[in-house]
Write a protein that holds these residues in place. Structure first.
Motif, mmCIF file in Angstrom:
data_model
loop_
_atom_site.group_PDB
_atom_site.id
_atom_site.type_symbol
_atom_site.label_atom_id
_atom_site.label_comp_id
_atom_site.label_asym_id
_atom_site.label_seq_id
_atom_site.Cartn_x
_atom_site.Cartn_y
_atom_site.Cartn_z
ATOM 1 N N ASN A 1 60.186 -6.159 13.166
ATOM 2 C CA ASN A 1 60.690 -6.856 11.996
ATOM 3 C C ASN A 1 59.860 -8.091 11.673
ATOM 4 O O ASN A 1 59.759 -8.479 10.502
ATOM 5 C CB ASN A 1 62.161 -7.219 12.193
ATOM 6 C CG ASN A 1 63.087 -6.061 11.854
ATOM 7 O OD1 ASN A 1 63.303 -5.734 10.692
ATOM 8 N ND2 ASN A 1 63.620 -5.412 12.878
ATOM 9 N N ALA B 1 58.303 -8.621 8.050
ATOM 10 C CA ALA B 1 58.461 -9.880 7.320
ATOM 11 C C ALA B 1 57.113 -10.479 6.949
ATOM 12 O O ALA B 1 56.935 -11.024 5.855
ATOM 13 C CB ALA B 1 59.276 -10.862 8.156
ATOM 14 N N ALA C 1 61.367 -6.224 3.791
ATOM 15 C CA ALA C 1 62.715 -6.585 4.215
ATOM 16 C C ALA C 1 62.935 -6.127 5.656
ATOM 17 O O ALA C 1 62.270 -5.207 6.134
ATOM 18 C CB ALA C 1 63.746 -5.937 3.300
ATOM 19 N N ALA D 1 60.371 -16.749 8.561
ATOM 20 C CA ALA D 1 61.197 -15.552 8.771
ATOM 21 C C ALA D 1 60.741 -14.788 10.004
ATOM 22 O O ALA D 1 60.851 -13.565 10.064
ATOM 23 C CB ALA D 1 61.137 -14.655 7.545
ATOM 24 N N TYR E 1 70.370 -9.816 10.427
ATOM 25 C CA TYR E 1 69.964 -9.747 9.027
ATOM 26 C C TYR E 1 69.909 -11.155 8.429
ATOM 27 O O TYR E 1 68.979 -11.503 7.700
ATOM 28 C CB TYR E 1 70.958 -8.907 8.224
ATOM 29 C CG TYR E 1 70.624 -7.439 8.128
ATOM 30 C CD1 TYR E 1 69.428 -7.008 7.559
ATOM 31 C CD2 TYR E 1 71.522 -6.475 8.567
ATOM 32 C CE1 TYR E 1 69.133 -5.656 7.444
ATOM 33 C CE2 TYR E 1 71.238 -5.116 8.468
ATOM 34 C CZ TYR E 1 70.035 -4.722 7.904
ATOM 35 O OH TYR E 1 69.740 -3.375 7.801
ATOM 36 N N ARG E 2 70.930 -11.961 8.726
ATOM 37 C CA ARG E 2 70.973 -13.314 8.169
ATOM 38 C C ARG E 2 69.787 -14.129 8.662
ATOM 39 O O ARG E 2 69.217 -14.915 7.905
ATOM 40 C CB ARG E 2 72.284 -14.014 8.545
ATOM 41 C CG ARG E 2 72.441 -15.393 7.912
ATOM 42 C CD ARG E 2 72.498 -15.293 6.393
ATOM 43 N NE ARG E 2 72.159 -16.560 5.751
ATOM 44 C CZ ARG E 2 72.019 -16.717 4.446
ATOM 45 N NH1 ARG E 2 72.178 -15.692 3.639
ATOM 46 N NH2 ARG E 2 71.712 -17.883 3.939
ATOM 47 N N PHE F 1 66.737 -13.027 9.524
ATOM 48 C CA PHE F 1 65.488 -12.588 8.905
ATOM 49 C C PHE F 1 65.469 -12.830 7.394
ATOM 50 O O PHE F 1 64.397 -12.909 6.798
ATOM 51 C CB PHE F 1 65.232 -11.110 9.203
ATOM 52 C CG PHE F 1 64.688 -10.855 10.576
ATOM 53 C CD1 PHE F 1 63.386 -11.183 10.904
ATOM 54 C CD2 PHE F 1 65.482 -10.279 11.548
ATOM 55 C CE1 PHE F 1 62.877 -10.946 12.170
ATOM 56 C CE2 PHE F 1 64.993 -10.030 12.825
ATOM 57 C CZ PHE F 1 63.679 -10.373 13.142
ATOM 58 N N GLN F 2 66.649 -12.943 6.771
ATOM 59 C CA GLN F 2 66.706 -13.165 5.328
ATOM 60 C C GLN F 2 67.449 -14.454 4.990
ATOM 61 O O GLN F 2 68.185 -14.529 4.019
ATOM 62 C CB GLN F 2 67.364 -11.963 4.641
ATOM 63 C CG GLN F 2 66.536 -10.687 4.729
ATOM 64 C CD GLN F 2 67.071 -9.564 3.867
ATOM 65 O OE1 GLN F 2 68.256 -9.283 3.855
ATOM 66 N NE2 GLN F 2 66.189 -8.914 3.126
ATOM 67 N N HIS F 3 67.220 -15.479 5.800
ATOM 68 C CA HIS F 3 67.911 -16.745 5.584
ATOM 69 C C HIS F 3 67.363 -17.465 4.354
ATOM 70 O O HIS F 3 66.293 -17.122 3.841
ATOM 71 C CB HIS F 3 67.764 -17.634 6.819
ATOM 72 C CG HIS F 3 66.348 -18.062 7.089
ATOM 73 N ND1 HIS F 3 65.499 -17.349 7.893
ATOM 74 C CD2 HIS F 3 65.624 -19.130 6.632
ATOM 75 C CE1 HIS F 3 64.316 -17.959 7.940
ATOM 76 N NE2 HIS F 3 64.370 -19.034 7.178
ATOM 77 N N THR F 4 68.103 -18.480 3.914
ATOM 78 C CA THR F 4 67.664 -19.264 2.757
ATOM 79 C C THR F 4 67.540 -20.744 3.117
ATOM 80 O O THR F 4 66.455 -21.218 3.419
ATOM 81 C CB THR F 4 68.637 -19.068 1.579
ATOM 82 O OG1 THR F 4 69.984 -19.328 2.024
ATOM 83 C CG2 THR F 4 68.550 -17.654 1.040
ATOM 84 N N PRO G 1 72.952 -6.643 4.694
ATOM 85 C CA PRO G 1 73.012 -8.098 4.580
ATOM 86 C C PRO G 1 74.120 -8.542 3.628
ATOM 87 O O PRO G 1 74.420 -7.875 2.635
ATOM 88 C CB PRO G 1 71.632 -8.466 4.019
ATOM 89 C CG PRO G 1 70.757 -7.295 4.306
ATOM 90 C CD PRO G 1 71.655 -6.106 4.292
ATOM 91 N N PRO H 1 72.960 -13.684 -0.266
ATOM 92 C CA PRO H 1 71.943 -14.657 0.157
ATOM 93 C C PRO H 1 72.412 -16.098 0.042
ATOM 94 O O PRO H 1 71.740 -17.005 0.557
ATOM 95 C CB PRO H 1 70.776 -14.379 -0.803
ATOM 96 C CG PRO H 1 71.391 -13.733 -1.990
ATOM 97 C CD PRO H 1 72.553 -12.946 -1.473
#
Length: 541
Positions: free
Chosen positions: A89, A93, A98, A204, A335-336, A338-341, A395, A398
């Motif tokens: 992953n 990334a 994704a 990420a 998931y959170r 790797f796809q955080h904000t 996920p 976001p």
């Protein structure tokens, strides 16, 4: 005496290389690699969970230490597969893809390599042979060691022209898959340049900065360019099948060692049966992606790779659903990450650490528990196991406040489910519920009902200098473990028995030093050092 594996050299599988002509095909192949790593982790854990920890039918007290060693070894390999999944992953990334944490439910008939069959089965010679085929080095014919496995279906044809759309491609080993990925990466860099290829955010990336894994595990390598990408791929291959000609310490060599030891012990004692009578692929309901691919049945041979066994016992079914819900929640946390904000470094560390602790303190004890529970009246005398069933582990939004609130809410709901099951199931559920509530607390907003501000993810302990007289088990070590600690770990060993603790000193020390054990809060640095000194002194009574 078993034959020595042949040297690498003559190719025994597909001689062609994989075709990677662009980013889309590369992301596709990395997604396939992620699914294989993920599925391998699940099937290895299933086999480890079924191994007995105490003497009983089929296992004498003298045989327990050897079986305990196999269990530790397989669990370590499964954890390494999780780390490999994280590194895949990282590669996704770094290329702008994704995360790939979903997969098909098990069993799977591999459309890529016919010998790689992915199925949930108890520990057995047949299961170990299947593991050897999964991890075998590229170009090695292992039929003289592991025999032949039935092929489910022919491999897909070799592509003959440009791949406009990503498509499955046959590979004869995991090593060949990663070799194709590496060559594709190099070709993409030659075509576009490194800066245009590695366009993903460096924030990420999973690394030891955010994920605290036990010692002696492979390093989590952040991928920021071609050199680190190649390093990550080589680490995955060398941990699994080994460097070319040096497979003894890799997963393949370790599984081969367990297989040879098992065969020797079985030859010496034909009644030797180290695994519980768990069925293959136990489900409460057949997943949609398996309808028509495998049939739900009653009792069948434990090494049947295609059979799906429906759980009919109500308590077992409830625990199975709880396990799968917790498993999905753990994937949501990943998931959170790797796809955080807007998460801070501290919050990212909390997400990473919580996912690791979920595996050790929730998934593992619930999985062990299921191998002790009955399947139901259609399979008398047989036990269940975890199905690792995936339904909609996707996920969440976001938007950070909403995402964290949803994740915390879900963990708290699962903690309450544990509380409702304790009357009909062993006490281990009480410990799991405590941990889920602790994991939920920092995710929930401060004014959320049911939040417990004092609960938090354990911090890493700091090792103080050693010294002083050697402690004893009765006077110093036994009082460190409470009744709740003991109840939470009885699925594996007895913390109040000196012989049982001695057999697991290395694993216990790893856990208490990292703050992952006991389940109800970390020890102080002084308590960790006291246990360390007892271990160094030889574990006196």
């Amino acid at each position: 005496m078993e034959p020595t594996p042949p040297e690498l050299g003559a190719a025994t599988g597909s001689p062609h290389g994989l075709i990677v002509e662009g980013r889309e095909q590369l992301l596709y192949l990395l997604g396939e690699a992620a699914e294989v790593e993920h599925a391998a982790c699940c099937i290895y854990l299933y086999a480890a969970f079924t191994l007995r920890a105490e003497p009983g039918d089929g296992l004498t007290a003298a045989q327990v230490p050897a079986v305990a060693g196999w269990k530790r070894g397989i669990n370590q390999i499964a954890l390494q597969e999780m780390i490999h999944l994280a590194m895949v992953n990282n590669l996704l990334a770094a290329l702008g893809g994704a995360p790939r944490l979903g997969r098909h439910n098990l069993p799977q008939r591999s459309p890529y390599a016919p010998e790689i069959r992915l199925t949930l089965a108890p520990f057995s010679e047949q299961t170990l042979r299947r593991f050897l085929y999964i991890e075998r080095p590229e170009g090695m014919d292992i039929s003289s060691i592991a025999g032949e496995l039935d092929h489910d279906r022919p491999a897909p044809p070799v592509p003959t022209g440009p791949l406009v759309l990503p498509a499955p491609q046959a590979f004869s080993s995991i090593g060949q898959l990663y070799r194709g990925i590496e060559l594709g990466l190099r070709g993409l860099v030659d075509r576009y340049g490194e800066e245009r290829v590695f366009v993903g955010s460096p924030n990420a990336q999973a690394s030891t900065r955010y994920f605290h894994v036990p010692e002696r595990m492979p390093e989590l390598i952040p991928v920021t360019g071609l050199a680190s990408a190649v390093q990550a791929i080589q680490t995955i291959v060398e941990e699994g099948e080994g460097a070319r000609g040096n497979w003894q310490g890799a997963h393949f060599g370790r599984f081969l060692e367990i297989l040879e030891a098992y065969r020797a012990m079985k030859a010496a004692d034909p009644s030797f049966s180290p695994a519980r009578p768990s069925v293959t692929n136990p489900y409460v309901r057949v997943p949609r992606d398996l309808l028509g691919l495998a049939t739900a049945s009653g009792p069948a041979a434990p090494d049947d790779p295609r059979g799906i066994h429906l759980i009919q016992d109500p308590t077992t079914a409830a625990v199975s659903d709880l396990f799968n819900a917790c498993y999905a929640a753990m994937l949501q946390l990943l998931y959170r990450f790797f796809q955080h904000t807007e998460e801070t470094d501290e919050e990212l560390e909390m997400l990473g650490q919580t996912s690791v602790l979920m595996m050790l303190q929730v998934i593992r004890p619930l999985g062990e528990l299921l191998t002790r529970l009955p399947v139901g009246p259609r399979a008398p005398g047989w036990t269940a196991g975890p199905s690792f069933m995936l339904t909609s582990a996707t996920p969440v939004t976001p938007h950070k406040p909403a995402a964290w609130s949803i994740l915390g809410e879900r963990l708290l709901e699962l903690a309450e489910v544990c509380g409702g099951l304790t009357a009909g199931a062993p006490e281990v559920l009480a410990g799991v519920g405590e941990r889920l509530a602790a994991f939920a607390a920092p995710l929930l907003p401060p004014d959320a009902a049911g939040r417990r501000p004092e609960a938090d993810v354990p911090a890493l302990a700091v090792d103080p200098p050693s010294g002083g007289p050697a402690p004893s088990f009765a006077g110093d070590i036994r009082p460190l473990f409470t009744e709740r600690d003991r109840a939470a770990m009885l699925w594996s060993f007895d913390l109040w028995e000196v012989a049982s603790v001695r057999q697991h000193t290395e694993a216990i020390l790893d856990q208490v030093a990292a703050g992952r054990m006991p389940c109800y809060g970390p020890w102080s640095a002084e308590q960790v050092e006291l246990f360390r000194r007892w271990v160094q002194a030889g574990g006196p009574d």
